[in-house]
Design a protein around this motif. Structure first.
Motif, mmCIF file in Angstrom:
data_model
loop_
_atom_site.group_PDB
_atom_site.id
_atom_site.type_symbol
_atom_site.label_atom_id
_atom_site.label_comp_id
_atom_site.label_asym_id
_atom_site.label_seq_id
_atom_site.Cartn_x
_atom_site.Cartn_y
_atom_site.Cartn_z
ATOM 1 N N THR A 50 0.847 -1.191 0.000
ATOM 2 C CA THR A 50 0.000 0.000 0.000
ATOM 3 C C THR A 50 0.884 1.243 0.000
ATOM 4 O OG1 THR A 50 -0.112 0.200 2.411
ATOM 5 C CG2 THR A 50 -1.717 -1.264 1.354
ATOM 6 N N THR A 229 -0.066 -6.407 -9.858
ATOM 7 C CA THR A 229 -1.204 -5.514 -9.669
ATOM 8 C C THR A 229 -2.444 -6.136 -10.300
ATOM 9 O OG1 THR A 229 0.208 -3.545 -9.724
ATOM 10 C CG2 THR A 229 -2.154 -3.210 -10.082
ATOM 11 N N GLN A 230 -3.516 -6.261 -9.510
ATOM 12 C CA GLN A 230 -4.775 -6.741 -10.055
ATOM 13 C C GLN A 230 -5.431 -5.628 -10.861
ATOM 14 O OE1 GLN A 230 -7.089 -8.147 -6.725
ATOM 15 N NE2 GLN A 230 -6.056 -10.136 -6.718
ATOM 16 N N ARG A 231 -5.806 -5.941 -12.103
ATOM 17 C CA ARG A 231 -6.344 -4.912 -12.985
ATOM 18 C C ARG A 231 -7.643 -4.307 -12.435
ATOM 19 N NH1 ARG A 231 -4.142 -4.607 -18.125
ATOM 20 N NH2 ARG A 231 -2.862 -6.345 -18.825
ATOM 21 N N ARG A 232 -8.558 -5.140 -11.976
ATOM 22 C CA ARG A 232 -9.878 -4.643 -11.589
ATOM 23 C C ARG A 232 -9.831 -3.851 -10.285
ATOM 24 N NH1 ARG A 232 -14.953 -8.610 -11.812
ATOM 25 N NH2 ARG A 232 -14.371 -8.385 -14.007
ATOM 26 N N SER A 233 -9.152 -4.380 -9.282
ATOM 27 C CA SER A 233 -9.174 -3.752 -7.957
ATOM 28 C C SER A 233 -8.031 -2.774 -7.720
ATOM 29 C CB SER A 233 -9.123 -4.827 -6.872
ATOM 30 O OG SER A 233 -7.863 -5.491 -6.892
ATOM 31 N N GLY A 234 -6.936 -2.952 -8.481
ATOM 32 C CA GLY A 234 -5.758 -2.132 -8.252
ATOM 33 C C GLY A 234 -4.922 -2.571 -7.072
ATOM 34 N N VAL A 235 -5.317 -3.668 -6.409
ATOM 35 C CA VAL A 235 -4.552 -4.170 -5.268
ATOM 36 C C VAL A 235 -3.188 -4.640 -5.743
ATOM 37 C CG1 VAL A 235 -4.443 -5.928 -3.463
ATOM 38 C CG2 VAL A 235 -6.626 -4.816 -3.987
ATOM 39 N N ARG A 236 -2.151 -4.294 -4.956
ATOM 40 C CA ARG A 236 -0.781 -4.627 -5.324
ATOM 41 C C ARG A 236 -0.204 -5.661 -4.357
ATOM 42 N NH1 ARG A 236 2.153 0.819 -4.872
ATOM 43 N NH2 ARG A 236 0.451 1.232 -3.383
#
Length: 243
Positions: A50, A229-236
Motif C-alpha cells: 500500500t 497488480t490486479q487490474r480490476r481492484s488495483g490491489v498490489r
C-alpha cells in the motif's frame, strides 16, 4: 527426492536442453534456456503493498526436482501455499527441455484437481470437497504452457534488450488458451536473499487479470522479486524469496 543422473547423462541432457523445437515443443520457434533448473527448495513471502507500507498475507515454498517421464528429462515443481483459508498444494510435471506440461495436480481446501495435458486437449477431473468428481475435457486445438509453470517459463526465456514475445497459456478457469505478453523492460540492480546486489532483467508480464513485473538474475536466472497488480481492484502484491 530423485537421484541425480550420472555424469554422461548430465552431459547428454545439457546438449538436449539447448536444442530448438522438439516434437513436444509448445512453440517450435522458441528457444528456452533450462539448464538453470536444479534440485532446490525456496521459501517465499507474499505481501500486500500500500502507499503506507507492506503487510504479510501468505507464504509459499517452491520445490523443484529433476526427474524423468517416459524416458526423457522432466521437471517436477511443487508449490505449497499457506494462506488464511488453509494450505494449497500445487504440483506440476513438465518436459524439462521445452516446459511442455505433462500433468498438474492441485489440492485445495475446497477441491482436488487432477489434469493431464495432451497435444490438443486437457483432460482429468475435479472433485469438490462436498460432492463427487466431475470429468474435465478442454479442447485447445494446440499446445499451451500451463499457468502453474508461469514462473519457470518466464525465467527460461531468451532475454535480450528489447525482447518481447506473446505465448499461449492454458487457464483452467477459462478452460481455454490465453495469449500473454512478456517483454524485457530493462536491466536493474536488485537485492538477492542475503542482501547482495545482482544485475537483473526487469521483465513485464500481462494477462487479462493482472500486470506483473519480474526481476530475474541475469546469471543464475533466479527470480529475485515479483510485483503484481490486479487490474480490476488495483490491489498490489509483492513476493520475495527468503533463500
Amino acid at each position: 527426492m530423485f537421484a541425480r543422473p550420472r555424469t554422461l547423462l548430465v552431459l547428454a541432457c545439457s546438449l538436449a536442453l539447448t536444442q530448438r523445437g522438439s516434437a513436444q515443443s509448445v512453440v517450435p520457434s522458441l528457444t528456452l534456456h533450462t539448464r538453470h533448473f536444479a534440485e532446490r527448495s525456496v521459501a517465499w513471502r507474499f505481501l500486500v503493498v500500500t502507499d503506507t507500507g507492506e503487510r504479510d498475507v501468505a507464504s509459499m515454498t517452491v520445490t523443484t526436482s529433476l526427474t524423468e517421464h517416459a524416458g526423457k528429462p522432466a521437471l517436477l515443481s511443487v508449490r505449497t501455499f499457506m494462506t488464511p483459508r488453509g494450505q494449497l498444494l500445487d504440483s506440476a510435471l513438465a518436459d524439462r527441455a521445452t516446459l511442455a506440461p505433462i500433468w498438474q495436480h492441485s489440492h485445495q481446501p475446497t477441491k482436488t484437481q487432477m489434469l493431464d495435458f495432451g497435444a490438443t486437449a486437457v483432460t482429468g477431473s475435479v472433485t469438490p470437497k462436498d460432492s463427487s468428481a466431475r470429468a474435465v475435457r478442454h479442447t485447445l486445438g494446440e499446445r499451451a504452457f500451463d499457468t502453474t509453470n508461469l514462473d519457470e517459463v518466464i525465467a527460461s526465456l531468451p532475454f535480450a534488450a528489447g525482447y518481447s514475445v506473446v505465448l499461449p497459456f492454458y487457464t483452467f478457469e477459462q478452460g481455454a488458451i490465453e495469449r500473454d505478453t512478456i517483454a524485457v523492460a530493462g536491466v536493474e540492480q536488485m537485492a538477492a536473499p542475503g542482501g547482495a546486489m545482482r544485475s537483473a532483467w526487469k521483465v513485464s508480464f500481462s494477462d487479462p487479470i493482472i500486470t506483473c513485473t519480474y526481476w530475474i538474475d541475469r546469471e543464475t536466472r533466479k527470480i529475485l522479486r515479483q510485483d503484481v497488480t490486479q487490474r480490476r481492484s488495483g490491489v498490489r502484491f509483492r513476493s520475495v524469496p527468503l533463500s
